[in-house]
Design a protein around this motif. Sequence first.
Motif, PDB file in Angstrom:
ATOM      1  N   ARG A  49     -12.617  -4.556   2.361  1.00  6.55           N
ATOM      2  CA  ARG A  49     -11.514  -4.566   3.314  1.00  6.55           C
ATOM      3  C   ARG A  49     -10.275  -4.219   2.504  1.00  6.55           C
ATOM      4  NH1 ARG A  49     -10.044  -4.122   8.674  1.00  6.55           N
ATOM      5  NH2 ARG A  49      -8.065  -5.205   9.037  1.00  6.55           N
ATOM      6  N   ASN A  50      -9.638  -3.101   2.809  1.00  6.48           N
ATOM      7  CA  ASN A  50      -8.531  -2.591   2.012  1.00  6.48           C
ATOM      8  C   ASN A  50      -7.200  -2.816   2.710  1.00  6.48           C
ATOM      9  OD1 ASN A  50     -10.204  -1.228  -0.101  1.00  6.48           O
ATOM     10  ND2 ASN A  50     -10.917  -0.091   1.666  1.00  6.48           N
ATOM     11  N   GLU A  51      -6.264  -3.369   1.969  1.00  3.29           N
ATOM     12  CA  GLU A  51      -4.905  -3.571   2.483  1.00  3.29           C
ATOM     13  C   GLU A  51      -3.959  -2.729   1.634  1.00  3.29           C
ATOM     14  OE1 GLU A  51      -4.530  -5.132   5.179  1.00  3.29           O
ATOM     15  OE2 GLU A  51      -6.457  -6.202   5.299  1.00  3.29           O
ATOM     16  N   ARG A  52      -3.305  -1.778   2.273  1.00  7.07           N
ATOM     17  CA  ARG A  52      -2.358  -0.902   1.567  1.00  7.07           C
ATOM     18  C   ARG A  52      -0.945  -1.318   1.928  1.00  7.07           C
ATOM     19  NH1 ARG A  52      -1.565   5.653   1.030  1.00  7.07           N
ATOM     20  NH2 ARG A  52      -3.288   5.427  -0.428  1.00  7.07           N
ATOM     21  N   LEU A  53      -0.196  -1.758   0.940  1.00  7.44           N
ATOM     22  CA  LEU A  53       1.200  -2.152   1.106  1.00  7.44           C
ATOM     23  C   LEU A  53       2.071  -1.038   0.538  1.00  7.44           C
ATOM     24  CD1 LEU A  53       0.996  -5.901  -0.001  1.00  7.44           C
ATOM     25  CD2 LEU A  53       0.522  -4.895   2.246  1.00  7.44           C
ATOM     26  N   VAL A  54       2.864  -0.430   1.400  1.00 10.07           N
ATOM     27  CA  VAL A  54       3.702   0.698   0.997  1.00 10.07           C
ATOM     28  C   VAL A  54       5.122   0.195   0.773  1.00 10.07           C
ATOM     29  CG1 VAL A  54       4.550   2.990   1.618  1.00 10.07           C
ATOM     30  CG2 VAL A  54       2.262   2.262   2.341  1.00 10.07           C
ATOM     31  N   TYR A  55       5.685   0.513  -0.386  1.00 14.71           N
ATOM     32  CA  TYR A  55       7.011   0.033  -0.773  1.00 14.71           C
ATOM     33  C   TYR A  55       7.957   1.203  -1.034  1.00 14.71           C
ATOM     34  CZ  TYR A  55       4.787  -4.510  -1.532  1.00 14.71           C
ATOM     35  OH  TYR A  55       4.113  -5.693  -1.357  1.00 14.71           O
ATOM     36  N   LYS A  56       9.252   0.910  -0.913  1.00 15.54           N
ATOM     37  CA  LYS A  56      10.290   1.898  -1.189  1.00 15.54           C
ATOM     38  C   LYS A  56      11.325   1.287  -2.113  1.00 15.54           C
ATOM     39  CE  LYS A  56      13.517   5.099   1.092  1.00 15.54           C
ATOM     40  NZ  LYS A  56      14.026   5.591   2.410  1.00 15.54           N
ATOM     41  N   THR A  57      11.769   2.077  -3.102  1.00 16.24           N
ATOM     42  CA  THR A  57      12.795   1.611  -4.025  1.00 16.24           C
ATOM     43  C   THR A  57      14.174   2.015  -3.507  1.00 16.24           C
ATOM     44  OG1 THR A  57      12.921   3.624  -5.364  1.00 16.24           O
ATOM     45  CG2 THR A  57      11.159   2.054  -5.887  1.00 16.24           C
ATOM     46  N   PRO A  58      15.244   1.404  -4.017  1.00 15.98           N
ATOM     47  CA  PRO A  58      16.601   1.808  -3.595  1.00 15.98           C
ATOM     48  C   PRO A  58      16.887   3.282  -3.879  1.00 15.98           C
ATOM     49  CG  PRO A  58      16.688  -0.297  -4.725  1.00 15.98           C
ATOM     50  CD  PRO A  58      15.288   0.225  -4.894  1.00 15.98           C
ATOM     51  N   GLN A  59      16.191   3.868  -4.866  1.00 10.40           N
ATOM     52  CA  GLN A  59      16.396   5.280  -5.208  1.00 10.40           C
ATOM     53  C   GLN A  59      15.592   6.217  -4.316  1.00 10.40           C
ATOM     54  OE1 GLN A  59      15.518   2.895  -7.582  1.00 10.40           O
ATOM     55  NE2 GLN A  59      17.699   2.566  -8.037  1.00 10.40           N
ATOM     56  N   GLY A  60      14.786   5.649  -3.409  1.00  8.29           N
ATOM     57  CA  GLY A  60      14.031   6.466  -2.466  1.00  8.29           C
ATOM     58  C   GLY A  60      12.597   6.741  -2.865  1.00  8.29           C
ATOM     59  N   ALA A  61      12.169   6.282  -4.040  1.00  3.31           N
ATOM     60  CA  ALA A  61      10.778   6.477  -4.441  1.00  3.31           C
ATOM     61  C   ALA A  61       9.864   5.612  -3.574  1.00  3.31           C
ATOM     62  CB  ALA A  61      10.594   6.121  -5.913  1.00  3.31           C
ATOM     63  N   VAL A  62       8.708   6.146  -3.244  1.00  2.00           N
ATOM     64  CA  VAL A  62       7.742   5.428  -2.411  1.00  2.00           C
ATOM     65  C   VAL A  62       6.421   5.314  -3.172  1.00  2.00           C
ATOM     66  CG1 VAL A  62       6.468   5.429  -0.237  1.00  2.00           C
ATOM     67  CG2 VAL A  62       8.827   6.255  -0.292  1.00  2.00           C
ATOM     68  N   PHE A  63       5.830   4.133  -3.162  1.00  2.00           N
ATOM     69  CA  PHE A  63       4.532   3.925  -3.790  1.00  2.00           C
ATOM     70  C   PHE A  63       3.768   2.900  -2.981  1.00  2.00           C
ATOM     71  CE2 PHE A  63       7.230   0.644  -5.545  1.00  2.00           C
ATOM     72  CZ  PHE A  63       6.405  -0.462  -5.693  1.00  2.00           C
ATOM     73  N   ALA A  64       2.507   2.764  -3.272  1.00  2.00           N
ATOM     74  CA  ALA A  64       1.680   1.809  -2.529  1.00  2.00           C
ATOM     75  C   ALA A  64       0.805   1.021  -3.488  1.00  2.00           C
ATOM     76  CB  ALA A  64       0.808   2.534  -1.512  1.00  2.00           C
ATOM     77  N   LEU A  65       0.526  -0.186  -3.105  1.00  2.00           N
ATOM     78  CA  LEU A  65      -0.475  -1.004  -3.784  1.00  2.00           C
ATOM     79  C   LEU A  65      -1.648  -1.185  -2.830  1.00  2.00           C
ATOM     80  CD1 LEU A  65       1.889  -3.585  -5.411  1.00  2.00           C
ATOM     81  CD2 LEU A  65       0.360  -2.075  -6.653  1.00  2.00           C
ATOM     82  N   GLU A  66      -2.845  -0.913  -3.336  1.00  2.00           N
ATOM     83  CA  GLU A  66      -4.053  -1.087  -2.537  1.00  2.00           C
ATOM     84  C   GLU A  66      -4.792  -2.315  -3.037  1.00  2.00           C
ATOM     85  OE1 GLU A  66      -6.240   2.574  -2.705  1.00  2.00           O
ATOM     86  OE2 GLU A  66      -4.992   3.502  -1.149  1.00  2.00           O
ATOM     87  N   LEU A  67      -4.917  -3.308  -2.181  1.00  3.47           N
ATOM     88  CA  LEU A  67      -5.591  -4.554  -2.517  1.00  3.47           C
ATOM     89  C   LEU A  67      -6.951  -4.557  -1.829  1.00  3.47           C
ATOM     90  CD1 LEU A  67      -2.371  -5.131  -2.562  1.00  3.47           C
ATOM     91  CD2 LEU A  67      -3.067  -7.508  -2.729  1.00  3.47           C
TER      92      LEU A  67
END
Length: 543
Positions: free
Chosen positions: A190-208
């Motif tokens: 069961r995969n949970e993808r949390l997508v985050y954004k930095t103040p500089q506009g970069a976007v990344f995700a953590l997959e748990l």
Amino acid sequence: MKNRFVNAMLAASVLSALILPASISAEDTKEVLVPLRSSAEALGADVQWLPSDKAIRVSLGDKEWRVQLNQSQSTLNGGAFNLSSAPVQNKELVTLVSLASFNKALAVDVDWNSTDGINIEHADTRTKALYFMARMKQGKFENAEQLLNSSLKVKLPIEQLSLMPIKIGSLFGTSWTLLKADSNQSLVHRNERLVYKTPQGAVFALELRFDKQGLLDDIGLVTDVSSNYKAPSYDHPDQYIEKEVVIGQSPFQLPGVLTLPKGEGKFPVVVLVHGSGPNDRDESIGGSKMFRDLAGGLANKGIAVLRYDKRTREYPIRSDFPKFTVKEETIDDAIYAVQALKAEEKIDTSQIYVLGHSQGGMLIPRILEADTDKSIAGAMLMAAPSGSLEDLVIKQYEGAIERYRAAGVPESAIAQIEQVIQYYKIIKDPQYSKDNLPQQFPLGNAYWWYDFRNYSGPEIAKKQQVPLFIAQGENDVQVDKSNLDVWKQDLAGRSNVVYKSYPALTHLFVPYDKPSTGNEYALSANVPEQVVLDLADWIHSKK
């Protein structure tokens, strides 16, 4: 090529209590009330008190919930949201809301009582993921092992857990915020993808990744989050079905999908083998999904396709061990995939083919060596390096320096690339080997590199007789067309090898009308239908 993605690994407990001081108990009301701020912040929400309105605003990913004291109606993402009871404050000025409304508004499933505090339901892995990340950012690692399964515990003791927020912070700073949380279910996790954004506009995700017992099995960092991919016009999903499958053995089972043409079998089948890096089953890179295109296109031509998530994608932490090599990374799972197809009733087991892209292509001779029962009828190599990986990477960096100098990039930046080149030259130093590794190797797993040093696919393929189809894009900045020339030269003594060169295609086998630099990978693009037709014709010719 060997793209060393940084894998972020975090862990935290879901059992820490949030004790409500002087709380209003269930005996005092007809429903359970929870402290809004502490409960929401435990899930990573941003909570703000708006004194002029006597209201609280809770922001959690794509949800913004605003509640007002003594008002039974709130707003959720700008729309009306009725509460089961009006929020109140206790004598410590803690705002209390009904548990039922809290769960519904934030799409979570938690329980709460004044003795144990907040507890997350076993099956609610999305909320576990949110809680997990929030507690890690807050530096609360002491109960982390309660969320990890036994396999991950070995890799992430508490002293390692405490370093994970630091590693994420070194890449993205410490003030990144949640944009959204997505879930998907495979036959393995069961995969949970949390997508985050930095103040500089970069976007990344953590997959748990959670196992069937609801425990955390692995965690990965994804930096290539957004995609504008569109399916090609030749892909007709009404002409095939897709079946979820599991590849490999415990403890590294992989989720995959078998694309089957509709109609009566038996069908020839192709196993797709990824290039370097922790690729997904589609080989998603920027705006393209090469393997997804090939699966749909070949299925429309009466050929089944098996693709799966790479081991380093599904298990970025657990697959990282001292003597990890390309055998564990790629070769073993390709053979597992071939073996799994023998149990599929609609597959013609006399026509099992393997297609490798980039690093996967250069490993085709090793995969054929590992196919001891001779199950593979033929193989396709696409953008396959003909020489060693370390030499290729050095050549790639040297080419980048030429382009940067021509573009006027400052010499200080170029000097950094030149330093990286020196790192790769360490691999060539004859004083080192996989049995005598350098003490401080700057490129990750040294054993992987020294085990793979001086590899030559053509040298192995010379002695093999499995039919090959070798394809090359002439606009390939990573593996240039001189590699195809080497394959042709070294395999000149073989009569069952077909070569195909495509003038405008890049390393991803998509067209680009300017010299490729890799920057164009972000553009939406598809494998041309002609490539699919050439592959299909070659396969059908082997019947």
